[in-house]
Write an enzyme that holds these catalytic residues in place. Structure first.
Site, PDB file in Angstrom:
ATOM      1  N   GLU A 130       0.850  -1.179   0.000  1.00 21.94           N
ATOM      2  CA  GLU A 130       0.000   0.000   0.000  1.00 21.94           C
ATOM      3  C   GLU A 130       0.891   1.235   0.000  1.00 21.94           C
ATOM      4  O   GLU A 130       1.876   1.272   0.733  1.00 21.94           O
ATOM      5  CB  GLU A 130      -0.923   0.032   1.223  1.00 21.94           C
ATOM      6  CG  GLU A 130      -1.999   1.113   1.067  1.00 21.94           C
ATOM      7  CD  GLU A 130      -2.975   1.163   2.252  1.00 21.94           C
ATOM      8  OE1 GLU A 130      -2.704   0.528   3.283  1.00 21.94           O
ATOM      9  OE2 GLU A 130      -3.976   1.832   2.118  1.00 21.94           O
ATOM     10  N   MET A 266       0.483  -2.994   8.617  1.00 22.10           N
ATOM     11  CA  MET A 266      -0.182  -3.052   7.316  1.00 22.10           C
ATOM     12  C   MET A 266      -1.132  -4.239   7.275  1.00 22.10           C
ATOM     13  O   MET A 266      -0.731  -5.369   7.576  1.00 22.10           O
ATOM     14  CB  MET A 266       0.884  -3.144   6.206  1.00 22.10           C
ATOM     15  CG  MET A 266       0.299  -3.329   4.818  1.00 22.10           C
ATOM     16  SD  MET A 266      -0.677  -1.879   4.324  1.00 22.10           S
ATOM     17  CE  MET A 266      -1.908  -2.659   3.289  1.00 22.10           C
ATOM     18  N   GLU A 267      -2.363  -3.962   6.849  1.00 26.28           N
ATOM     19  CA  GLU A 267      -3.463  -4.918   6.995  1.00 26.28           C
ATOM     20  C   GLU A 267      -3.565  -5.998   5.927  1.00 26.28           C
ATOM     21  O   GLU A 267      -4.661  -6.528   5.708  1.00 26.28           O
ATOM     22  CB  GLU A 267      -4.775  -4.145   7.026  1.00 26.28           C
ATOM     23  CG  GLU A 267      -5.179  -3.480   5.682  1.00 26.28           C
ATOM     24  CD  GLU A 267      -4.739  -2.040   5.526  1.00 26.28           C
ATOM     25  OE1 GLU A 267      -3.733  -1.653   6.165  1.00 26.28           O
ATOM     26  OE2 GLU A 267      -5.378  -1.305   4.756  1.00 26.28           O
ATOM     27  N   ASN A 268      -2.487  -6.377   5.243  1.00 23.79           N
ATOM     28  CA  ASN A 268      -2.554  -7.432   4.222  1.00 23.79           C
ATOM     29  C   ASN A 268      -3.519  -8.528   4.665  1.00 23.79           C
ATOM     30  O   ASN A 268      -3.428  -9.019   5.791  1.00 23.79           O
ATOM     31  CB  ASN A 268      -1.178  -8.057   4.022  1.00 23.79           C
ATOM     32  CG  ASN A 268      -0.096  -7.020   3.930  1.00 23.79           C
ATOM     33  OD1 ASN A 268      -0.161  -6.137   3.100  1.00 23.79           O
ATOM     34  ND2 ASN A 268       0.873  -7.106   4.831  1.00 23.79           N
ATOM     35  N   HIS A 300      -6.991  -2.069  14.953  1.00 26.91           N
ATOM     36  CA  HIS A 300      -7.083  -1.281  13.721  1.00 26.91           C
ATOM     37  C   HIS A 300      -6.901  -2.179  12.489  1.00 26.91           C
ATOM     38  O   HIS A 300      -7.732  -2.193  11.588  1.00 26.91           O
ATOM     39  CB  HIS A 300      -6.016  -0.188  13.758  1.00 26.91           C
ATOM     40  CG  HIS A 300      -5.946   0.676  12.542  1.00 26.91           C
ATOM     41  ND1 HIS A 300      -6.411   1.974  12.528  1.00 26.91           N
ATOM     42  CD2 HIS A 300      -5.495   0.441  11.289  1.00 26.91           C
ATOM     43  CE1 HIS A 300      -6.232   2.486  11.321  1.00 26.91           C
ATOM     44  NE2 HIS A 300      -5.665   1.572  10.549  1.00 26.91           N
ATOM     45  N   GLU A 301      -5.828  -2.925  12.481  1.00 22.35           N
ATOM     46  CA  GLU A 301      -5.543  -3.749  11.298  1.00 22.35           C
ATOM     47  C   GLU A 301      -6.584  -4.847  11.121  1.00 22.35           C
ATOM     48  O   GLU A 301      -6.927  -5.215   9.998  1.00 22.35           O
ATOM     49  CB  GLU A 301      -4.138  -4.355  11.384  1.00 22.35           C
ATOM     50  CG  GLU A 301      -3.007  -3.347  11.601  1.00 22.35           C
ATOM     51  CD  GLU A 301      -3.027  -2.162  10.643  1.00 22.35           C
ATOM     52  OE1 GLU A 301      -3.562  -2.298   9.524  1.00 22.35           O
ATOM     53  OE2 GLU A 301      -2.522  -1.089  11.029  1.00 22.35           O
ATOM     54  N   HIS A 304      -9.659  -3.588   9.467  1.00 19.65           N
ATOM     55  CA  HIS A 304      -9.474  -3.492   8.017  1.00 19.65           C
ATOM     56  C   HIS A 304      -9.819  -4.795   7.295  1.00 19.65           C
ATOM     57  O   HIS A 304     -10.117  -4.772   6.105  1.00 19.65           O
ATOM     58  CB  HIS A 304      -8.007  -3.189   7.692  1.00 19.65           C
ATOM     59  CG  HIS A 304      -7.635  -1.742   7.724  1.00 19.65           C
ATOM     60  ND1 HIS A 304      -8.386  -0.757   7.138  1.00 19.65           N
ATOM     61  CD2 HIS A 304      -6.551  -1.115   8.241  1.00 19.65           C
ATOM     62  CE1 HIS A 304      -7.786   0.418   7.310  1.00 19.65           C
ATOM     63  NE2 HIS A 304      -6.663   0.228   7.984  1.00 19.65           N
TER      64      HIS A 304
HETATM   65  N1  BES Z   1      -3.093   0.870   5.889  1.00 24.20           N
HETATM   66  C1  BES Z   1      -2.226   1.381   6.886  1.00 24.20           C
HETATM   67  C2  BES Z   1      -0.769   1.176   6.548  1.00 24.20           C
HETATM   68  C3  BES Z   1      -0.209   2.202   5.626  1.00 24.20           C
HETATM   69  C4  BES Z   1       0.025   3.464   6.069  1.00 24.20           C
HETATM   70  C5  BES Z   1       0.119   1.882   4.342  1.00 24.20           C
HETATM   71  C6  BES Z   1       0.538   4.402   5.214  1.00 24.20           C
HETATM   72  C7  BES Z   1       0.627   2.823   3.487  1.00 24.20           C
HETATM   73  C8  BES Z   1       0.855   4.076   3.906  1.00 24.20           C
HETATM   74  C9  BES Z   1      -2.480   0.724   8.225  1.00 24.20           C
HETATM   75  O1  BES Z   1      -3.730   0.198   8.388  1.00 24.20           O
HETATM   76  C10 BES Z   1      -2.345   1.818   9.243  1.00 24.20           C
HETATM   77  O2  BES Z   1      -3.188   2.665   9.274  1.00 24.20           O
HETATM   78  N2  BES Z   1      -1.280   1.807  10.038  1.00 24.20           N
HETATM   79  C11 BES Z   1      -1.017   2.839  10.992  1.00 24.20           C
HETATM   80  C12 BES Z   1      -1.161   2.345  12.383  1.00 24.20           C
HETATM   81  C13 BES Z   1      -2.570   2.459  12.826  1.00 24.20           C
HETATM   82  C14 BES Z   1      -2.829   1.758  14.117  1.00 24.20           C
HETATM   83  C15 BES Z   1      -3.007   3.893  12.978  1.00 24.20           C
HETATM   84  C16 BES Z   1       0.388   3.328  10.747  1.00 24.20           C
HETATM   85  O3  BES Z   1       1.120   2.638  10.095  1.00 24.20           O
HETATM   86  O4  BES Z   1       0.712   4.399  11.223  1.00 24.20           O
HETATM   87 ZN    ZN Z   2      -5.200   1.604   8.613  1.00 20.77          ZN
END
Ligand code: BES
Ligand code: ZN
Length: 857
Positions: A130, A266-268, A300-301, A304
């Site tokens: 992502e 990352m929510e793979n 959170h993940e 998703h």
């Molecule tokens: N989908 C995101 C990971 C992500 C973030 C991919 C930015 C690409 C760019 C994941 O679900 C996410 O939000 N991760 C957060 C942590 C979350 C608990 C707030 C992060 O990585 O900061």
């Molecule tokens: Zn997220």
């Protein structure tokens, strides 16, 4: 008009069969894939995404016929175009492509991460796709709406473990000490959710009540830190299956701790990857704050897996549907799993107030925003998509009520499962479930930037409320009129209204009115001077032994006390309130006992300490700050009480650190003594106090303390501990030490994610401002090379926002004018706006603050 970056809708992927073979020594990989596609029209060319890959051969098979393709690349667009001799008829076809690439060290696409195993440095291969980096691992139709099934096979050294989205179905011998691991087909899903990880791993596992296998993987030697995550994940999955009314569709859910990781997690689908600090909890060495963070990240993940994976945003413009919702759901789930944590109070502290801060800047953006090029997409993973998104959802949930809200969600997920959706689809689902007009009410919250400031004045019949957009720098605009659900409470009674005009009269009895009860709507409130005084009095009366029955007290819940002081500070910053009026409010909190309220006050004191740094108000202000904290510091003290709550532990570290940072000699000396005992091996430090002690020792220390902390840093094996020490190491006053830290963080010895951390810590240390800025400009080329276009890139500039001089804002603008950098425009605008706002606040109100501080000393 922006140039369109979308692929043609005439070619649709259906199913990928991908085989990859990483070389963990040469850091390269080779791959082959077959993509079954449907051609909606006859074509002579097919364009798909591919970046930093060399396509070795490509052909298209239709029926018995096979047509070789000529390949051309468009580097800027990150695409490859396959051209055929003659037109390919519409209908089914199969692309066959073989390709090669590099396992990079940039924490994106297919990359390598370093770890120790049996005393040797080893590398694992891991993916982070992502938003738009699947195209760096295999040529694909890399858009969220191009869903397909993925069949993954990995050819890996015999002694390693391979993990992908689904379960392993077959392991076969392969030449040269390799084996082929095949995985079951994935569900219909977007390319950004594909994952594969290859390395040495330990794991623990457990099944949910319904039989989903949950496993936590980590590098060798860390298994004992994964139990908390496993428990938490099992409970969250069980919760979500109930809450969403839809079963988790895969037989397995893996959580994998990765040493080098750009994001937090990352929510793979079925294979969630985490930075170590966001998933590992050491039973002896982890702090309460970290444990809570880990729980929230996992929740959170896992949210998703439904919101994002099962139903995916149609395009990145609707990213907030993914991130805002997952952020909201973190709290819903954790409140169920750990009810004793009172986690909704933390929502107000962490998300709601973060949203108000960023979205108060003129250079913010609407939740729904046009994005095209990948670098623009990276820049919107910000507090608007996450925290504002989550806050407007919470506001809506409160407005609709729990039952209708949940029914709407279930309807939305069911209707769009295995497909894509956009913002209006969600509103439609809520309208259906509630029978109320949702789209109209929500429109401006997601389509317009900013949020309202609601001003309250008394009238002969009650009060009048007026709305205008809030700007942190004091600018004015009445262009947008939001529909704001508001509860107004006083003396135990609450009145609910929907403010959807510029002005409205409300018929309530005067007297200590709290507008936006529980801080459920995304607004700031500006009270009349008279009402603010009544509120101040009500707050001050708390804990003074007054009868519990005091009505003004019972209406001011934690979140309300929090909101009052949060807004007073913001109104002073934006010039709606004089700074001395805000400062006058603080002593009223002397008997406060809630963590979130103190957390907020401490943050404000910290920011003002930063604002006044180097001026003649600095010392009087620091003294005032210490006096505000005096009672609570004494009361909470260093020692944990038996059976105390998590809140107490959090409160303790926040207030002791704040007081020490403001120069509280007693606290500093205590910290130094405790540190000395640790260094001489006489005592171990309780994890909740380590950050406080390390930082205070550093703030007041020199070379000797630096050496001690550095020794601890080098010795530490727990990443969380390393993070604490890294922050302390960047908190010294001596510029030479700070420079040394930056050099260290930019060296090969440090991990990529630590490079950013050091810049962040040094820059937010007022003694480090010049060091950080000089270092950044000097090494800009290296930063672009390693992080350019990636997820962390813009974050290198964000800490500039704590600077106070207009001159620095100009330097930043000048520098980036000379060094134009894709994906940084918004961050430059935000940071320089905040710097100018700081400077003008200082110039505007320093005298007033000074006079007030003098009057009380
Ligand atoms: N989908 C995101 C990971 C992500 C973030 C991919 C930015 C690409 C760019 C994941 O679900 C996410 O939000 N991760 C957060 C942590 C979350 C608990 C707030 C992060 O990585 O900061
Ligand atoms: Zn997220």
């Amino acid at each position: 008009m922006k140039k369109s970056v979308r692929l043609s809708k005439d070619v649709l992927p259906v199913r990928y069969a991908i085989t990859l073979k990483p070389d963990l020594e040469a850091f390269t990989f080779s791959g082959e894939e077959q993509i079954r596609i449907i051609l909606k029209k006859p074509v002579k060319k097919i364009t798909l995404h591919s970046a930093e890959l060399e396509i070795l051969s490509a052909e298209l098979a239709t029926g018995k016929k096979s047509s070789p393709a000529k390949v051309s690349y468009a580097d800027k667009d990150e695409t490859a175009t396959l051209s055929f001799e003659s037109e390919i008829p519409k209908g089914k076809a199969t692309l066959r492509i073989s390709f090669a690439g590099i396992l990079n060290d940039k924490m994106r696409g297919f990359y390598r991460s370093r770890y120790e195993h049996n005393g040797k440095t080893e590398h694992m291969a891991v993916t982070q796709f992502e938003s738009t980096d699947a195209r760096r691992a295999f040529p694909c139709f890399d858009e969220p709406a191009q869903k397909a099934i993925f069949d993954v096979s990995l050819i890996i050294p015999k002694d390693r473990t391979a993990i992908s989205n689904t379960v392993e179905t077959e392991v076969a011998e392969h030449e040269g000490g390799y084996k082929v691991v095949k995985f079951a087909p994935s569900p219909q899903m977007s390319s950004y959710l594909v994952a594969f990880i290859i390395g040495h791993f330990e794991h623990i596992e457990k099944k949910t009540k319904r039989g989903v296998l949950v496993r936590v993987f980590c590098t060798p030697g860390k298994k004992h830190q994964s139990a908390f995550a496993l428990e938490c994940a099992v409970k969250c999955i069980e919760f979500y299956e109930k809450y969403f009314g839809i079963r988790y569709p895969l037989p397995v859910m893996d959580l994998i701790a990765i040493p080098d990781f750009a994001a937090g997690a990352m929510e793979n689908w079925g294979a969630v990857t985490y930075r170590e600090t966001a998933v590992l909890v050491d039973p002896v060495h982890s702090s309460t704050a970290n444990k809570q963070r880990v729980a929230l990240v996992i929740a959170h993940e896992l949210a998703h897996q439904w919101f994002g994976n099962l139903v995916t945003m149609e395009w990145w413009t609707h990213l907030w549907l993914n991130e805002g919702f997952a952020t909201y759901m973190e709290y819903v789930a954790i409140d169920d799993v750990f009810p004793q944590w009172n986690i909704w109070n933390h929502f107000v502290y962490a998300e709601h107030s973060r949203a108000l801060s960023l979205d108060g800047l003129a250079n913010t953006h609407a939740i729904e925003i046009d994005v095209g090029h990948p670098s623009e997409i990276s820049e919107i993973f910000d507090a608007v998509s996450y925290s504002k998104g989550a806050s407007v959802i919470r506001m809506l949930a409160g407005h609709l009520g729990e039952k209708a809200f949940r029914a709407g969600l279930q309807h939305y997920l069911k209707k769009h499962e295995y497909g894509n959706a956009s913002t209006v689809d969600l509103w439609n689902a809520f309208e259906k479930a509630s029978g109320r007009r949702v789209a109209v009410m929500m429109r401006d919250w997601t389509r317009e930037p900013g949020y309202p400031l609601v001003s309250m004045t008394e009238t002969p019949h009650g009060i009048q409320l007026t709305q205008q957009r809030y700007f942190g720098n004091g600018a004015k605009s009445t262009k947008t009129i939001w529909s704001i659900p508001l509860s107004i409470s006083s003396g135990g009674t609450t009145k609910k209204i929907l403010l959807d005009n510029k002005k409205a009269g409300v018929d309530v009895k005067a007297g200590a009115l709290k507008v936006n009860r529980g801080e459920t709507s995304l607004v700031r409130i500006r009270y009349s001077a008279q009402n603010l005084q009544l509120l101040t009095r009500a707050i001050a009366k708390m804990g003074d032994g007054l009868p519990e029955a005091d009505p003004s007290r019972s209406t001011l819940a934690e979140a309300d006390r929090f909101g009052i002081v949060r807004d007073a500070y913001a109104l002073a910053e934006s010039g709606h309130l004089h700074t001395d009026e805000y400062l006058r409010l603080l002593p009223a909190y002397k008997n406060e006992d809630a963590f979130i309220v103190w957390g907020q006050i401490c943050e404000q004191l910290h920011r003002l300490n930063n604002l006044y740094f180097g001026t003649d108000v600095a010392e009087p202000f620091r003294k005032f700050g210490r006096s505000v904290l005096q009672i609570i510091v004494k009361e909470i003290a260093w020692k944990k009480r038996k059976g105390e709550s998590e809140e107490q532990a959090l409160l303790r570290s926040v207030v002791l650190f704040a007081s020490g940072s403001l120069g509280d000699i007693r606290v500093i000396q205590d910290a130094q003594e405790m540190f000395a005992k640790v260094m001489s091996g006489h005592a171990a430090l309780e994890p909740d106090l380590r950050g406080v002690v390390y930082n205070l020792v550093a703030q007041n220390g020199g070379k000797k303390e630096f050496d001690s902390l550095m020794m601890l840093y080098k010795k530490a094996t727990l990443e969380e501990e390393k993070d604490r020490l890294m922050r302390a190491l960047c908190s010294f006053k001596d510029p030479a030490i700070l420079q040394g830290m930056l050099d260290f963080a930019f060296s090969k010895e440090a991990r990529g994610q630590d490079t950013l951390k050091a810049v962040n810590f040094v820059w937010s240390n007022p003694y480090g401002r010049n060091v950080a800025w000089k270092h950044l400009t000097k090494h800009w080329g290296a930063i672009v090379e390693r992080f350019g276009g990636g997820h962390l890139f813009s974050r290198f500039l964000l800490p500039a926002a704590s600077e106070v001089s207009v001159k620095r804002a100009q330097e930043i603008e000048k520098f980036f004018h000379a060094h134009p950098s894709d994906g940084l425009a918004r961050t430059i605008a935000l940071a320089t706006e905040q710097i100018r706002s700081n400077a003008s606040w200082l110039a505007r109100d320093k005298k007033k603050a000074q006079a007030f501080l003098k009057s009380i000393s």
